[in-house]
Design a protein around this motif. Structure first.
Motif, PDB file in Angstrom:
ATOM      1  N   PHE A 156       0.801  -1.225   0.000  1.00 17.62           N
ATOM      2  CA  PHE A 156       0.000   0.000   0.000  1.00 17.62           C
ATOM      3  C   PHE A 156       0.836   1.278   0.000  1.00 17.62           C
ATOM      4  O   PHE A 156       0.284   2.369  -0.024  1.00 17.62           O
ATOM      5  CB  PHE A 156      -0.926   0.005   1.225  1.00 17.62           C
ATOM      6  CG  PHE A 156      -1.768  -1.234   1.338  1.00 17.62           C
ATOM      7  CD1 PHE A 156      -2.774  -1.503   0.421  1.00 17.62           C
ATOM      8  CD2 PHE A 156      -1.549  -2.153   2.354  1.00 17.62           C
ATOM      9  CE1 PHE A 156      -3.540  -2.649   0.516  1.00 17.62           C
ATOM     10  CE2 PHE A 156      -2.314  -3.306   2.458  1.00 17.62           C
ATOM     11  CZ  PHE A 156      -3.313  -3.547   1.536  1.00 17.62           C
ATOM     12  N   LEU A 188      -6.956  -0.280  -5.841  1.00 13.26           N
ATOM     13  CA  LEU A 188      -6.365  -1.264  -4.923  1.00 13.26           C
ATOM     14  C   LEU A 188      -6.681  -2.697  -5.322  1.00 13.26           C
ATOM     15  O   LEU A 188      -6.062  -3.627  -4.817  1.00 13.26           O
ATOM     16  CB  LEU A 188      -6.855  -1.018  -3.499  1.00 13.26           C
ATOM     17  CG  LEU A 188      -6.363   0.262  -2.809  1.00 13.26           C
ATOM     18  CD1 LEU A 188      -7.066   0.449  -1.469  1.00 13.26           C
ATOM     19  CD2 LEU A 188      -4.856   0.222  -2.610  1.00 13.26           C
ATOM     20  N   THR A 217      -3.749  -4.885  -6.245  1.00 11.65           N
ATOM     21  CA  THR A 217      -2.655  -4.978  -5.288  1.00 11.65           C
ATOM     22  C   THR A 217      -2.096  -6.404  -5.225  1.00 11.65           C
ATOM     23  O   THR A 217      -2.827  -7.361  -5.031  1.00 11.65           O
ATOM     24  CB  THR A 217      -3.124  -4.544  -3.885  1.00 11.65           C
ATOM     25  OG1 THR A 217      -3.570  -3.194  -3.952  1.00 11.65           O
ATOM     26  CG2 THR A 217      -1.989  -4.662  -2.883  1.00 11.65           C
TER      27      THR A 217
END
Length: 461
Positions: free
Chosen positions: A249, A452, A455
């Protein structure tokens, strides 16, 4: 400027007097600031000692004990910062100069150190690499401290790394019981227990949460390492593994470049198998999801974002487990479905949150929670649309793996969990099903995740 009588109100009850007593200095100014992590608060303090010496200090505190770790963890954090400010200052590891610790308030006071935390503000590859190289040099300096000859006062005994691994695995097993039992976590624990690395080095000081956003930099150099709550004696590869997790992140440089800089600075030879092991062990701890459904657990600060992060951690864990087990995962079937019966209602709610609710909220926390609610609405909408098809695919897959017919997904999932718990299902088959389950959960959350959703762990090599 605050009047002295007003300063006391800017800190939690009792902390003002506790700081003056522990430091021996008078507080002349208080400037509340953001703290370290989700639970900590912070403040800049101007201090004056009886001899007239002045110093600007920074204090973080967790008076409600809401953060990760326990009182022993706080004492270890205070011990390492005090040590790196004194006993082991010659090592050159940059920390806030220690002033005082107040354990009963979980308050740590050190000299103020300026710098930027956001690695993304470094624009050019050259600037990013310069800071990254200096950060890896800091880790190498930390790991080179000889704790067998000079252990850190207050950090406890130096135990073999294998003992630490056994303790971590035992903790994971104790948490993965009863209503909290989870087949993905069980599969990971079993692999970790069966594949403890051999030829482990002597323990070193491990930062425990090393990586972007946990250091400050200025003019191409690291000015301070932050957030030592997880410091312990252990394997230097554990810090490199935690760097992998933080990069899920937070931006950084490619890992091969970072690892090369670490070795060039005199760090330990990078053992990618041990990095994978610690990466999996840490990720197993992050991937527990049961707290969201536990009526006895406190609600998360932002359920929408917490669900996003939890879902990502679980899918990433399933992929890391497969990599550690030497598996090539099969593609996961994600059957498409027509729009759900209530799709229009969900979209109207999302439009209202985006166009009417959020723009009219002056309170930042309320606006963040509204955006988190929008993520949940997207998730609920896609559960209605896609979950029945996903459950049917999983029912068939579990039936094929167990050689049985099941009339419902619930029946199939219960049988799969029983087989994992009993150890009667081939491990690689069980991991494949666990990955398919986590991948489908992530697909249901994909629209809520936004960017995201892609990810993944950064390649190690």
């Amino acid at each position: 400027m605050n009047l002295p009588a007003e300063l006391n109100t800017l800190l939690p009850d009792g902390l003002f007097d506790a700081v003056q007593s522990a430091s021996g200095a008078a507080i002349e100014q208080v400037r509340p600031r953001g703290g370290g992590g989700a639970s900590r608060e912070g403040a800049e303090l101007d201090l004056r000692w009886p001899d007239g010496r002045m110093q600007t200090a920074y204090m973080n505190y967790d008076v409600h004990r809401a953060g990760a770790g326990d009182d022993d963890a706080f004492l270890r954090e205070a011990a390492i910062i005090k040590s790196l400010s004194g006993q082991h200052k010659a090592a050159g590891v940059k920390v806030a100069p220690f002033i005082a610790a107040i354990p009963e308030k979980r308050a740590l006071l050190g000299g103020f150190v300026d710098g930027e935390a956001n690695f993304n503000k470094l624009v050019t590859p050259e600037d990013r690499m310069a800071v990254a190289v200096d950060f890896m040099d800091q880790l190498a300096k930390l790991h080179k401290i000889d704790v067998s000859a000079s252990p850190v006062e207050g950090m406890g005994p130096v135990s073999p790394i294998s003992t630490l691994i056994d303790q971590r695995i035992d903790l994971l097993r104790r948490r993965n019981k009863g209503k909290d039992w989870d087949p993905l976590i069980q599969l990971s624990i079993d692999w970790l227990a069966d594949n403890v690395p051999s030829d482990l080095p002597a323990p070193v000081i491990v930062h425990g949460d090393a990586g972007p956003a946990n250091f400050l930099y200025s003019n191409g150099k690291v000015t301070i390492l932050l957030d030592w709550e997880l410091v312990h004696y252990g394997d230097p590869m554990a810090d490199l593994a935690m760097l992998c997790l933080r990069m899920l992140f937070q931006p950084f440089v490619p890992l091969p470049s970072a690892f090369a800089a670490y070795e060039a600075a005199g760090g330990y030879p990078v053992d990618l198998d041990r990095v994978r092991y610690w990466r999996l062990l840490f990720q197993t701890g992050f991937a527990r999801a049961s707290r969201f459904n536990d009526p006895d657990a406190p609600p998360p600060p932002n359920l929408g974002m917490n669900m996003v992060y939890s879902t990502i951690h679980r899918r990433v864990l399933s992929e890391a487990l497969a990599e550690a087990a030497g598996m090539d995962l099969e593609p996961v079937a994600l059957p498409d479905s027509p729009l759900g019966a209530h799709h229009r209602s969900f979209d109207i709610a999302l439009d209202d949150i985006r166009d009417i609710v959020v723009p009219r909220l002056a309170d930042q926390q309320a606006a963040a929670k509204a955006k988190g609610l929008a993520r949940l609405v997207k998730w609920w909408r896609d559960i209605e649309r896609f979950e029945p098809g996903f459950h049917e695919a999983e029912r068939v897959e579990i039936g094929a793996a167990l050689g049985r017919e099941f009339t419902s997904h619930a029946e199939a999932w219960t049988a799969y969990c029983a087989a994992v718990k009993a150890g009667t299902l081939n491990r690689k088959t069980a991991i494949q099903i666990a990955n398919a389950h986590a991948t489908r959960d992530a697909a249901l959350m994909a629209d809520a995740m936004g960017a995201l959703a892609k990810t993944r762990f950064t390649p190690l090599s």
